[in-house]
Scaffold this motif. Structure first.
Motif, mmCIF file in Angstrom:
data_model
loop_
_atom_site.group_PDB
_atom_site.id
_atom_site.type_symbol
_atom_site.label_atom_id
_atom_site.label_comp_id
_atom_site.label_asym_id
_atom_site.label_seq_id
_atom_site.Cartn_x
_atom_site.Cartn_y
_atom_site.Cartn_z
ATOM 1 N N THR A 191 0.849 -1.180 0.000
ATOM 2 C CA THR A 191 0.000 0.000 0.000
ATOM 3 C C THR A 191 0.885 1.231 0.000
ATOM 4 O O THR A 191 1.769 1.369 0.840
ATOM 5 N N LEU A 192 0.652 2.124 -0.926
ATOM 6 C CA LEU A 192 1.457 3.327 -1.024
ATOM 7 C C LEU A 192 0.833 4.400 -0.152
ATOM 8 O O LEU A 192 -0.177 4.991 -0.508
ATOM 9 N N GLN B 298 -1.486 11.185 -3.673
ATOM 10 C CA GLN B 298 -0.442 10.167 -3.782
ATOM 11 C C GLN B 298 -1.008 8.754 -3.706
ATOM 12 O O GLN B 298 -0.418 7.806 -4.236
ATOM 13 N N ASN B 299 -2.141 8.593 -3.042
ATOM 14 C CA ASN B 299 -2.729 7.278 -2.870
ATOM 15 C C ASN B 299 -3.977 7.072 -3.724
ATOM 16 O O ASN B 299 -4.722 6.107 -3.519
ATOM 17 N N GLY B 300 -4.188 7.969 -4.692
ATOM 18 C CA GLY B 300 -5.288 7.825 -5.620
ATOM 19 C C GLY B 300 -6.656 7.903 -4.983
ATOM 20 O O GLY B 300 -7.623 7.332 -5.496
ATOM 21 N N THR C 230 -5.323 3.675 -4.917
ATOM 22 C CA THR C 230 -4.342 2.880 -5.652
ATOM 23 C C THR C 230 -3.197 2.480 -4.741
ATOM 24 O O THR C 230 -2.798 3.218 -3.847
ATOM 25 N N GLY C 231 -2.680 1.271 -4.989
ATOM 26 C CA GLY C 231 -1.492 0.785 -4.308
ATOM 27 C C GLY C 231 -0.418 0.505 -5.351
ATOM 28 O O GLY C 231 -0.556 0.863 -6.520
ATOM 29 N N ILE C 232 0.670 -0.125 -4.923
ATOM 30 C CA ILE C 232 1.764 -0.436 -5.833
ATOM 31 C C ILE C 232 1.962 -1.951 -5.868
ATOM 32 O O ILE C 232 2.072 -2.599 -4.827
ATOM 33 N N GLU C 233 2.016 -2.520 -7.064
ATOM 34 C CA GLU C 233 2.322 -3.930 -7.246
ATOM 35 C C GLU C 233 3.682 -4.048 -7.926
ATOM 36 O O GLU C 233 3.933 -3.379 -8.939
ATOM 37 N N GLN D 289 3.989 -0.876 -10.325
ATOM 38 C CA GLN D 289 2.913 -0.334 -11.136
ATOM 39 C C GLN D 289 1.677 -0.147 -10.265
ATOM 40 O O GLN D 289 1.456 -0.883 -9.301
ATOM 41 N N SER D 290 0.876 0.872 -10.607
ATOM 42 C CA SER D 290 -0.315 1.176 -9.820
ATOM 43 C C SER D 290 -1.391 0.120 -10.040
ATOM 44 O O SER D 290 -1.629 -0.315 -11.163
ATOM 45 N N GLN E 264 -6.586 -0.313 -5.013
ATOM 46 C CA GLN E 264 -6.363 -0.648 -3.602
ATOM 47 C C GLN E 264 -7.498 -0.049 -2.779
ATOM 48 O O GLN E 264 -7.837 1.118 -2.933
#
Length: 217
Positions: free
Chosen positions: A12-13, A53-55, A124-127, A160-161, A164
């Protein structure tokens, strides 16, 4: 020995502003309640600092405060804090809270904690995925000569986004301060300040302090 960093597949960003700097703050202009004899609409909203930053949708992490009562006896303020669950943002025990007139601070307020709701919000998170290439990296470096003693090949990954879901807490409370002649019909403004407990003043960046201000006409 150079430490290796292992990244989980999905993270999780959650990005906060850096240390130092000014508080997150906002203000509104209203007539002085002690002079006008009533309290006008006066909600002060501080935008969330980590929404983009976290969409997350705009306003999903906004914090709000409004004067509910203002007279010679007491100043009462309603507060609504929004934060990502488990980050303790809405827990008022984690904050030093003060009401300041610019000339002096009122005695510590009486906090009445209200309801806390939790809402699932899409962000959004980061994968991290493998690119199919390997990176030739040093896993053991001499601390004095900086010469690498051992090299290893490790899979290259890129972030990549991805969608999340964030659980957003909304904590309501009311804080009443005994006035004691601190706020009068001649007062020009009052500021409700929040400062994170256990954080040195020099390290209190926007993620650790915020100010709600009411400027009186």
């Amino acid at each position: 020995m150079m430490a290796r960093i292992s990244m989980s597949l999905v993270t999780t960003l959650v990005v906060f502003a850096g240390a130092g700097g000014c508080a997150r703050s906002a203000h509104t202009d209203i007539h002085n309640p002690l002079q006008a004899g009533n309290v006008e609409e006066n909600v002060v909203t501080i935008p969330g600092s980590i929404e983009q930053q976290n969409g997350l949708p705009k306003g999903s992490l906004a914090d709000q405060a409004s004067i509910l009562r203002a007279d010679a006896e007491a100043i009462c303020i309603g507060v609504l804090l929004r934060g990502i669950q488990d980050h303790h943002w809405t827990d008022l025990d984690q904050w030093d809270i003060a009401l300041d007139t610019g000339d002096s601070k009122l005695p510590p307020g009486d906090v009445q904690v209200g309801r806390t709701d939790v809402t699932a919000v899409q962000g959004t998170g980061i994968e991290y995925v493998k690119t199919g290439r390997n990176l030739h990296t040093c896993s053991d470096e001499d601390s004095e000569t900086h010469v690498c003693r051992q090299w290893v090949d490790e899979p290259e990954t890129v972030g990549q986004s991805v969608p999340q879901t964030f659980n957003i807490e909304m904590g309501r409370s009311q804080i009443c301060f005994a006035n004691g002649g601190k706020v009068t019909a001649k007062t020009k403004s009052i500021t409700l300040g929040f400062r994170r407990k256990g954080v040195a003043a020099m390290d209190r960046g926007p993620a650790n302090k915020m100010d709600f201000e009411w400027r009186f006409k």
